[in-house]
Enzyme design. Structure first.
Site, PDB file in Angstrom:
ATOM      1  N   ASP A   9       0.881  -1.484  -0.256  1.00 29.02           N
ATOM      2  CA  ASP A   9      -0.006   0.055   0.344  1.00 29.02           C
ATOM      3  C   ASP A   9       1.250   1.442  -0.290  1.00 29.02           C
ATOM      4  O   ASP A   9       2.343   0.990   0.293  1.00 29.02           O
ATOM      5  CB  ASP A   9      -0.638  -0.001   1.070  1.00 29.02           C
ATOM      6  CG  ASP A   9      -1.438   1.284   1.684  1.00 29.02           C
ATOM      7  OD1 ASP A   9      -2.759   1.410   0.465  1.00 29.02           O
ATOM      8  OD2 ASP A   9      -1.627   2.092   2.113  1.00 29.02           O
ATOM      9  N   ASP A  11      -0.381   5.030   1.273  1.00 25.59           N
ATOM     10  CA  ASP A  11      -0.723   5.842   1.944  1.00 25.59           C
ATOM     11  C   ASP A  11      -0.494   5.515   3.567  1.00 25.59           C
ATOM     12  O   ASP A  11      -1.232   4.696   3.573  1.00 25.59           O
ATOM     13  CB  ASP A  11      -1.753   6.275   0.918  1.00 25.59           C
ATOM     14  CG  ASP A  11      -1.902   7.204   0.312  1.00 25.59           C
ATOM     15  OD1 ASP A  11      -0.478   8.080  -0.099  1.00 25.59           O
ATOM     16  OD2 ASP A  11      -2.907   7.431  -0.347  1.00 25.59           O
TER      17      ASP A  11
END
Length: 227
Positions: A9, A11
């Site tokens: 991922d 953020d």
């Protein structure tokens, strides 16, 4: 030897910030959008995401509106400064070390993020990651429409996009690892052979503890263990 497939991922995982949220703040600071209204909407959508209640299509209409209004060329010039000024300093402390470990091991590495590709393409390049699975803006006759093309890489959609990526690029891949901070990514974490919670939100931390998944920090004083 089977290649390991490792998804990150973006953020609050590789970054110690949210690129989507910060891009919107950057546009406010640059005077591209109305300050009060845009800030209120940005905060409202961020709260919905944190609560697991985000309508990704409604959010992307909001996030892509400046692109619809001003076009790619004008916004790309701003994006270059955004990456240098806001993203470079927000890379999580230990993210480069973790990425280097997986590169040295020979893993196939990809970022998989709900944030749209316009914002994230130069960030992936900045991090030296060639594979990016992001929410794709719909473009018709060279112009952004404000809508999403295909399946957004969000919640269950991340599994669909990850499976399509694996089938296209690494159909014979071995074990899959996924690093994420957010409970919105629980579907893909549960799918992965090795799910890793990174600086997790409280909901993900509880789920990871219950499942016995590794819980690590990319931001803390101590580097995370690697395996």
């Amino acid at each position: 030897m089977l290649v390991h497939l490792t998804f990150f991922d973006l953020d609050q995982t590789l970054l110690a910030s949210d690129s989507d949220y910060e891009w919107n703040r950057f546009l406010v600071d640059e005077g591209v959008v109305d300050s009060a209204a845009y800030t209120d909407a940005n905060d409202r959508f961020a709260a919905q995401y944190a609560a697991g209640e985000l309508d990704i299509h409604a959010y992307q209409r909001f996030a892509l509106a400046p692109l619809v209004a001003h076009g790619h060329e004008a916004m790309a010039a701003l994006r270059e400064r955004f990456v240098a000024e806001r993203i470079g300093p927000s890379i999580a402390r230990h993210a480069p070390r973790v990425l280097a470990f997986h590169r040295d091991r020979g893993d196939a590495i990809a970022i998989i993020t709900a944030t749209n590709a316009f914002v994230t393409e130069p960030i992936a390049a900045y991090l030296g990651i060639s594979h990016l699975i992001a929410t794709e803006p719909r473009i018709v006759d060279g112009r952004y429409t404000g809508e999403i093309a295909g399946t957004p890489s969000f919640q269950d959609g991340k599994i669909e996009r990850a499976l399509a990526f694996k089938a296209e690029y690494y159909p014979e891949a071995g074990p899959t690892t996924f690093y994420s901070d957010s409970h919105n990514d629980l579907p893909l974490l549960r799918w992965a052979d090795r799910p890793v919670a990174v600086d997790p939100d409280p909901t993900l931390e509880a789920a990871a503890s219950a499942a016995g998944w590794p819980i690590v920090s990319f931001r803390g004083e101590t580097p995370p263990p690697l395996s």
